[in-house]
Design a protein around this motif. Structure first.
Motif, PDB file in Angstrom:
ATOM      1  N   MET A   1       0.860  -1.191   0.000  1.00 21.62           N
ATOM      2  CA  MET A   1       0.000   0.000   0.000  1.00 21.62           C
ATOM      3  C   MET A   1       0.896   1.239   0.000  1.00 21.62           C
ATOM      4  N   LYS A   2       1.085   1.818  -1.149  1.00 17.98           N
ATOM      5  CA  LYS A   2       2.025   2.939  -1.237  1.00 17.98           C
ATOM      6  C   LYS A   2       1.418   4.233  -0.704  1.00 17.98           C
ATOM      7  N   LYS A   3       0.133   4.451  -1.051  1.00 17.51           N
ATOM      8  CA  LYS A   3      -0.492   5.712  -0.644  1.00 17.51           C
ATOM      9  C   LYS A   3      -1.790   5.416   0.131  1.00 17.51           C
ATOM     10  N   ILE A   4      -1.871   6.002   1.314  1.00 26.70           N
ATOM     11  CA  ILE A   4      -3.027   5.725   2.177  1.00 26.70           C
ATOM     12  C   ILE A   4      -3.656   7.033   2.655  1.00 26.70           C
ATOM     13  N   GLY A   5      -4.964   7.115   2.574  1.00 25.25           N
ATOM     14  CA  GLY A   5      -5.679   8.274   3.114  1.00 25.25           C
ATOM     15  C   GLY A   5      -6.363   7.873   4.408  1.00 25.25           C
ATOM     16  N   ILE A   6      -6.235   8.724   5.426  1.00 19.58           N
ATOM     17  CA  ILE A   6      -6.911   8.441   6.702  1.00 19.58           C
ATOM     18  C   ILE A   6      -7.964   9.526   6.898  1.00 19.58           C
ATOM     19  N   ILE A   7      -9.219   9.123   7.024  1.00 20.13           N
ATOM     20  CA  ILE A   7     -10.304  10.104   7.199  1.00 20.13           C
ATOM     21  C   ILE A   7     -10.684  10.157   8.670  1.00 20.13           C
ATOM     22  N   GLY A   8     -10.279  11.221   9.337  1.00 20.39           N
ATOM     23  CA  GLY A   8     -10.491  11.371  10.782  1.00 20.39           C
ATOM     24  C   GLY A   8      -9.188  11.131  11.506  1.00 20.39           C
ATOM     25  N   SER A   9      -8.652  12.193  12.132  1.00 23.32           N
ATOM     26  CA  SER A   9      -7.302  12.068  12.714  1.00 23.32           C
ATOM     27  C   SER A   9      -7.332  12.169  14.241  1.00 23.32           C
ATOM     28  N   GLY A  10      -8.428  11.656  14.831  1.00 21.72           N
ATOM     29  CA  GLY A  10      -8.576  11.734  16.285  1.00 21.72           C
ATOM     30  C   GLY A  10      -7.770  10.674  17.023  1.00 21.72           C
ATOM     31  N   VAL A  11      -8.343  10.180  18.140  1.00 25.23           N
ATOM     32  CA  VAL A  11      -7.656   9.216  19.015  1.00 25.23           C
ATOM     33  C   VAL A  11      -7.087   8.048  18.202  1.00 25.23           C
ATOM     34  N   MET A  12      -7.909   7.464  17.316  1.00 27.07           N
ATOM     35  CA  MET A  12      -7.456   6.283  16.577  1.00 27.07           C
ATOM     36  C   MET A  12      -6.770   6.642  15.259  1.00 27.07           C
ATOM     37  N   GLY A  13      -7.318   7.614  14.539  1.00 30.86           N
ATOM     38  CA  GLY A  13      -6.801   7.940  13.203  1.00 30.86           C
ATOM     39  C   GLY A  13      -5.335   8.335  13.200  1.00 30.86           C
ATOM     40  N   HIS A  14      -4.923   9.164  14.189  1.00 29.80           N
ATOM     41  CA  HIS A  14      -3.525   9.625  14.157  1.00 29.80           C
ATOM     42  C   HIS A  14      -2.565   8.461  14.399  1.00 29.80           C
ATOM     43  N   GLY A  15      -2.996   7.498  15.274  1.00 33.34           N
ATOM     44  CA  GLY A  15      -2.127   6.347  15.581  1.00 33.34           C
ATOM     45  C   GLY A  15      -1.999   5.408  14.389  1.00 33.34           C
ATOM     46  N   ILE A  16      -3.121   5.203  13.682  1.00 35.89           N
ATOM     47  CA  ILE A  16      -3.106   4.323  12.507  1.00 35.89           C
ATOM     48  C   ILE A  16      -2.232   4.957  11.416  1.00 35.89           C
ATOM     49  N   GLY A  17      -2.386   6.272  11.232  1.00 32.51           N
ATOM     50  CA  GLY A  17      -1.566   6.990  10.246  1.00 32.51           C
ATOM     51  C   GLY A  17      -0.087   6.901  10.587  1.00 32.51           C
ATOM     52  N   GLN A  18       0.223   7.107  11.854  1.00 32.88           N
ATOM     53  CA  GLN A  18       1.631   7.022  12.307  1.00 32.88           C
ATOM     54  C   GLN A  18       2.215   5.646  11.989  1.00 32.88           C
ATOM     55  N   LEU A  19       1.441   4.605  12.307  1.00 34.02           N
ATOM     56  CA  LEU A  19       1.916   3.229  12.095  1.00 34.02           C
ATOM     57  C   LEU A  19       2.279   3.004  10.614  1.00 34.02           C
ATOM     58  N   TYR A  20       1.364   3.365   9.701  1.00 32.52           N
ATOM     59  CA  TYR A  20       1.607   3.124   8.281  1.00 32.52           C
ATOM     60  C   TYR A  20       2.806   3.941   7.796  1.00 32.52           C
ATOM     61  N   ALA A  21       2.907   5.188   8.260  1.00 27.38           N
ATOM     62  CA  ALA A  21       4.036   6.042   7.833  1.00 27.38           C
ATOM     63  C   ALA A  21       5.357   5.464   8.338  1.00 27.38           C
ATOM     64  N   GLN A  22       5.345   4.924   9.549  1.00 25.53           N
ATOM     65  CA  GLN A  22       6.572   4.317  10.093  1.00 25.53           C
ATOM     66  C   GLN A  22       7.026   3.132   9.242  1.00 25.53           C
ATOM     67  N   HIS A  23       6.071   2.534   8.519  1.00 21.69           N
ATOM     68  CA  HIS A  23       6.415   1.369   7.705  1.00 21.69           C
ATOM     69  C   HIS A  23       6.479   1.703   6.219  1.00 21.69           C
ATOM     70  N   GLY A  24       6.629   2.989   5.899  1.00 23.52           N
ATOM     71  CA  GLY A  24       6.980   3.381   4.530  1.00 23.52           C
ATOM     72  C   GLY A  24       5.841   3.666   3.568  1.00 23.52           C
ATOM     73  N   SER A  25       4.602   3.804   4.060  1.00 27.65           N
ATOM     74  CA  SER A  25       3.517   4.230   3.162  1.00 27.65           C
ATOM     75  C   SER A  25       3.395   5.750   3.242  1.00 27.65           C
ATOM     76  N   PHE A  26       3.015   6.368   2.117  1.00 31.21           N
ATOM     77  CA  PHE A  26       2.746   7.814   2.143  1.00 31.21           C
ATOM     78  C   PHE A  26       1.328   8.004   2.666  1.00 31.21           C
ATOM     79  N   VAL A  27       1.233   8.634   3.823  1.00 29.96           N
ATOM     80  CA  VAL A  27      -0.056   8.749   4.513  1.00 29.96           C
ATOM     81  C   VAL A  27      -0.525  10.198   4.522  1.00 29.96           C
ATOM     82  N   THR A  28      -1.787  10.401   4.109  1.00 32.75           N
ATOM     83  CA  THR A  28      -2.371  11.741   4.239  1.00 32.75           C
ATOM     84  C   THR A  28      -3.499  11.662   5.254  1.00 32.75           C
ATOM     85  N   LEU A  29      -3.347  12.435   6.321  1.00 32.32           N
ATOM     86  CA  LEU A  29      -4.382  12.482   7.354  1.00 32.32           C
ATOM     87  C   LEU A  29      -5.327  13.634   7.057  1.00 32.32           C
ATOM     88  N   TYR A  30      -6.625  13.302   7.013  1.00 30.94           N
ATOM     89  CA  TYR A  30      -7.638  14.331   6.774  1.00 30.94           C
ATOM     90  C   TYR A  30      -8.438  14.557   8.051  1.00 30.94           C
TER      91      TYR A  30
END
Ligand SMILES: NC(=O)c1ccc[n+]([C@@H]2O[C@H](COP(=O)([O-])OP(=O)(O)OC[C@H]3O[C@@H](n4cnc5c(N)ncnc54)[C@H](O)[C@@H]3O)[C@@H](O)[C@H]2O)c1
Length: 314
Positions: free
Chosen positions: A1-30
């Motif tokens: 998964m090269k590019k991932i969009g996260i819709i909602g960056s609250g308690v769960m969204g920011h952590g999920i986004g962080q995880l994917y970015a740490q593993h090399g996916s380009f993550v956009t948090l909305y």
């Protein structure tokens, strides 16, 4: 998964986004406003700093993670060209359905759409969707960047099997322990087991069998200690099924089986003694001790995370 969009960056969204970015996916948090995004950015920064302090990642890896992250209040920017879009908005069905409609207008047929819903069945989430075969539930636990489990819910005969395989492999690459439910069931697995334990804990407390502190000690220093490394079923193999059966014969008839949450919980809500945020729940807190509680929790979680990573070879 090269590019991932996260819709909602609250308690769960920011952590999920962080995880994917740490593993090399380009993550956009909305999120719907800059304030929410700034909060997410600061939470991710704090979490990565704590990981650096514990030597889980290096300072360079922290910097690199931010290179894989971007933040936007423009919905299209978050989802355009994404291989996967993860919906992490509040637990309101109508809101989630609206978000899926918006996503499907903008993404390709191949884009995976996953939800972090706690309790809404997938069969309800896919109503009205153009391509229900690309929807799944990936249910994380807070903090999502640390707790390894992800429960995956698919619909037999509807969900694309290749897509499932891709998501499973991707989550494993991210160091997660994904499991796939064979059938839809309310609460999935972890929350069903958690609530079964909570029901009994509330009964013990309500009936003054022990203090809150002692009930917590029982779990932390017995079952909790074991459960990091030994699940309940493999534990029974060690104990012997005969013993478990005989204990069940005695105990099942007397375990709490109330069908509604205990009355005293509603009284606590009415008195606004709801825990850390009101400085009183089962325990009392000051501003400092409430902050310390969270700090210690996070610190301890990272210690177990390190141990678990080592055990899983990740
Ligand atoms: N908090 C938990 O421990 C936990 C655990 C597992 C699953 N979940 C589930 O995850 C989902 C999100 O929960 P949370 O705790 O992160 O909630 P949250 O309130 O912390 O975050 C939700 C975010 O969504 C944003 N938002 C609101 N409306 C939006 C919209 N129309 N479009 C985009 N973003 C919008 C909010 O501004 C907020 O930042 C829920 O379905 C919840 O049930 C939560």
């Amino acid at each position: 998964m090269k590019k991932i969009g996260i819709i909602g960056s609250g308690v769960m969204g920011h952590g999920i986004g962080q995880l994917y970015a740490q593993h090399g996916s380009f993550v956009t948090l909305y999120d719907i406003n800059e304030e929410a995004l700034n909060h997410a950015k600061s939470m991710i920064n704090d979490s990565l700093s704590a990981m650096v302090e514990k030597s889980i990642i290096t300072e360079a890896e922290k910097v690199k993670t931010f290179e894989f992250l971007s933040f936007t209040t423009d919905f299209a920017t978050a989802v355009m060209d994404a291989d996967m879009v993860v919906e992490v908005v509040p637990e309101v069905l109508e809101l989630k359905l609206k978000v899926y409609h918006q996503i499907e207008e903008l993404v390709s047929e191949k884009t995976v759409i996953s939800s972090n819903t706690s309790a809404i069945p997938l069969s309800e989430l896919v109503q009205g969707s153009k391509h229900p075969e690309r929807f799944i539930i990936t249910h994380y636990f807070a903090p999502a960047q640390i707790i390894p489990l992800v429960e995956i819910i698919q619909l037999n005969g509807l969900t694309d099997p290749q897509l499932m395989e891709n998501v499973l492999n991707f989550l494993k690459l991210c160091g997660k322990s994904p499991i796939v439910l064979k059938k839809e069931v309310p609460g999935f697995i972890a929350n069903r087991m958690q609530m079964a334990l909570m029901r009994e804990a509330f009964w013990l407390y309500e009936n003054e069998i022990a203090s809150a502190e002692d009930i917590d000690t029982v779990i932390k220093d017995s079952l909790g200690f074991r459960y990091v490394f030994l699940g309940p079923l493999e534990g029974q193999d060690i104990a012997g099924i005969g013993t478990t059966y005989n204990v069940g014969l005695k105990l099942f008839p007397v375990l709490d089986d109330t069908k509604t949450p205990h009355k005293f919980l509603k009284e606590m809500i009415d008195k606004n003694t709801v825990g850390l945020r009101s400085k009183k729940g089962f325990y009392e807190y000051t501003e400092e001790s409430a902050a310390e509680k969270i700090r210690t929790r996070n610190d301890n979680f990272l210690e177990v995370f390190k141990l678990r990573k080592k055990q899983l070879g990740k």
